[in-house]
Write a protein that holds these residues in place. Structure first.
Motif, PDB file in Angstrom:
ATOM      1  N   MET A  85       0.827  -1.209   0.000  1.00  0.00           N
ATOM      2  CA  MET A  85       0.000   0.000   0.000  1.00  0.00           C
ATOM      3  C   MET A  85       0.859   1.255   0.000  1.00  0.00           C
ATOM      4  N   PRO A  86       0.755   2.001  -1.074  1.00  0.00           N
ATOM      5  CA  PRO A  86       1.574   3.206  -1.174  1.00  0.00           C
ATOM      6  C   PRO A  86       1.142   4.255  -0.152  1.00  0.00           C
ATOM      7  N   ARG A  87       2.109   4.994   0.331  1.00  0.00           N
ATOM      8  CA  ARG A  87       1.818   6.018   1.342  1.00  0.00           C
ATOM      9  C   ARG A  87       1.937   7.406   0.739  1.00  0.00           C
ATOM     10  N   LYS A  88       1.265   8.325   1.374  1.00  0.00           N
ATOM     11  CA  LYS A  88       1.398   9.721   0.937  1.00  0.00           C
ATOM     12  C   LYS A  88       2.653  10.294   1.571  1.00  0.00           C
ATOM     13  N   THR A  89       3.508  10.859   0.761  1.00  0.00           N
ATOM     14  CA  THR A  89       4.702  11.487   1.317  1.00  0.00           C
ATOM     15  C   THR A  89       4.860  12.861   0.682  1.00  0.00           C
ATOM     16  N   GLN A  90       5.594  13.686   1.391  1.00  0.00           N
ATOM     17  CA  GLN A  90       5.866  15.035   0.908  1.00  0.00           C
ATOM     18  C   GLN A  90       6.575  14.977  -0.442  1.00  0.00           C
ATOM     19  N   GLN A  91       7.514  14.051  -0.555  1.00  0.00           N
ATOM     20  CA  GLN A  91       8.297  13.926  -1.781  1.00  0.00           C
ATOM     21  C   GLN A  91       7.429  13.524  -2.966  1.00  0.00           C
ATOM     22  N   ARG A  92       6.569  12.547  -2.718  1.00  0.00           N
ATOM     23  CA  ARG A  92       5.689  12.070  -3.796  1.00  0.00           C
ATOM     24  C   ARG A  92       4.745  13.166  -4.237  1.00  0.00           C
ATOM     25  N   ASN A  93       4.202  13.878  -3.274  1.00  0.00           N
ATOM     26  CA  ASN A  93       3.318  14.994  -3.606  1.00  0.00           C
ATOM     27  C   ASN A  93       4.048  16.063  -4.407  1.00  0.00           C
ATOM     28  N   ALA A  94       5.294  16.312  -4.034  1.00  0.00           N
ATOM     29  CA  ALA A  94       6.067  17.347  -4.716  1.00  0.00           C
ATOM     30  C   ALA A  94       6.279  16.973  -6.179  1.00  0.00           C
ATOM     31  N   VAL A  95       6.637  15.725  -6.422  1.00  0.00           N
ATOM     32  CA  VAL A  95       6.861  15.263  -7.797  1.00  0.00           C
ATOM     33  C   VAL A  95       5.569  15.398  -8.595  1.00  0.00           C
ATOM     34  N   GLN A  96       4.499  14.949  -7.993  1.00  0.00           N
ATOM     35  CA  GLN A  96       3.209  15.014  -8.655  1.00  0.00           C
ATOM     36  C   GLN A  96       2.798  16.441  -8.987  1.00  0.00           C
ATOM     37  N   ARG A  97       2.961  17.285  -8.003  1.00  0.00           N
ATOM     38  CA  ARG A  97       2.557  18.679  -8.166  1.00  0.00           C
ATOM     39  C   ARG A  97       3.348  19.385  -9.263  1.00  0.00           C
ATOM     40  N   VAL A  98       4.653  19.131  -9.276  1.00  0.00           N
ATOM     41  CA  VAL A  98       5.510  19.761 -10.284  1.00  0.00           C
ATOM     42  C   VAL A  98       5.064  19.364 -11.687  1.00  0.00           C
TER      43      VAL A  98
END
Lengths: 123, 123
Positions: A1-14
DNA sequence: ATGATAATGATATTGCATTATCAATTAGGA
DNA sequence: TCCTAATTGATAATGCAATATCATTATCAT
């Protein structure tokens, strides 16, 4: 189960904010603003994961590192600026490509890349 | 002063006979017949030299090793067979690419690659 | 809050096309 | 034929994007 992380959100957002395909390096640089201390390996890991999940598509151009863009866009092609090396989207080509396919060949798909100067570099 | 060698002739001949762009590896394999004991480094050296002399042009496709074709051909594009991985020539696309270039962008050139099955693989 | 484990950052490693190295060979003018 | 420099083959080295490793950190269901 993938987790929400700051890094993942940052990549997505960019990638959501850029309306053009970005390389891992470009994502890395832009995503620093949203995830301090971000590592390039994390960028690669998340890009790969998002491609696997079909949330991103890989944009592979000749002689260039891979780029990534949001999935689900209408069919389109790319413009590669020779000056700033950025890649932009351009609308679909209308010509009948089957007309140029040799007899007996089966055409699946195609890729068109335009080269030149983007608006800023032409400025 | 460049010298005539069996190896150089073999590389040249293979490219002249193939009417499609070849990778260094493809040239290497085909040229064995005309130059026994040929080394891959020699193939690379000669390809590079012939590109410098503008007798060959480099064909760079996404995610593929470079290919080479004879210089001086009419403008054309390529068909990449997903099965046998060979690349073929196709005639020029007729559509007006300037029409798809975003405002303010300067269009220099373009590359179009068709993907699918070649005649033999579709057979 | 706690524990299991997914995720991360730093960095070593891989993969692969291409280039450099170097001793041995060969072309081709004198 | 002889000589010199271009060329070659084998292979080590390079460049670079991408992946693997591993100890540490962070997420989130319980």
């Amino acid at each position: 189960m993938p987790r929400k992380t700051q890094q993942r959100n940052a990549v997505q957002r960019v990638l959501a904010d850029a309306n053009r395909p970005l390389s891992a390096q470009e994502v890395f640089e832009a995503a620093q603003d949203f995830a301090t201390g971000l590592g390039i390996a994390t960028v690669y890991r998340n890009l790969k994961m998002m491609v696997r999940e079909k949330r991103l598509v890989l944009v592979s151009l000749a002689g260039e590192p891979n780029r990534y863009e949001l999935a689900g866009k209408a069919h389109h092609h790319h413009f590669h600026c020779r000056d700033c090396n950025r890649v932009f989207e351009v609308p679909e080509c209308t010509s009948d490509l089957r007309r140029m396919t040799p007899d007996g060949f089966l055409l699946d798909s195609h890729d068109l890349v335009l080269y030149g100067k983007c608006r800023e570099c032409a400025g």
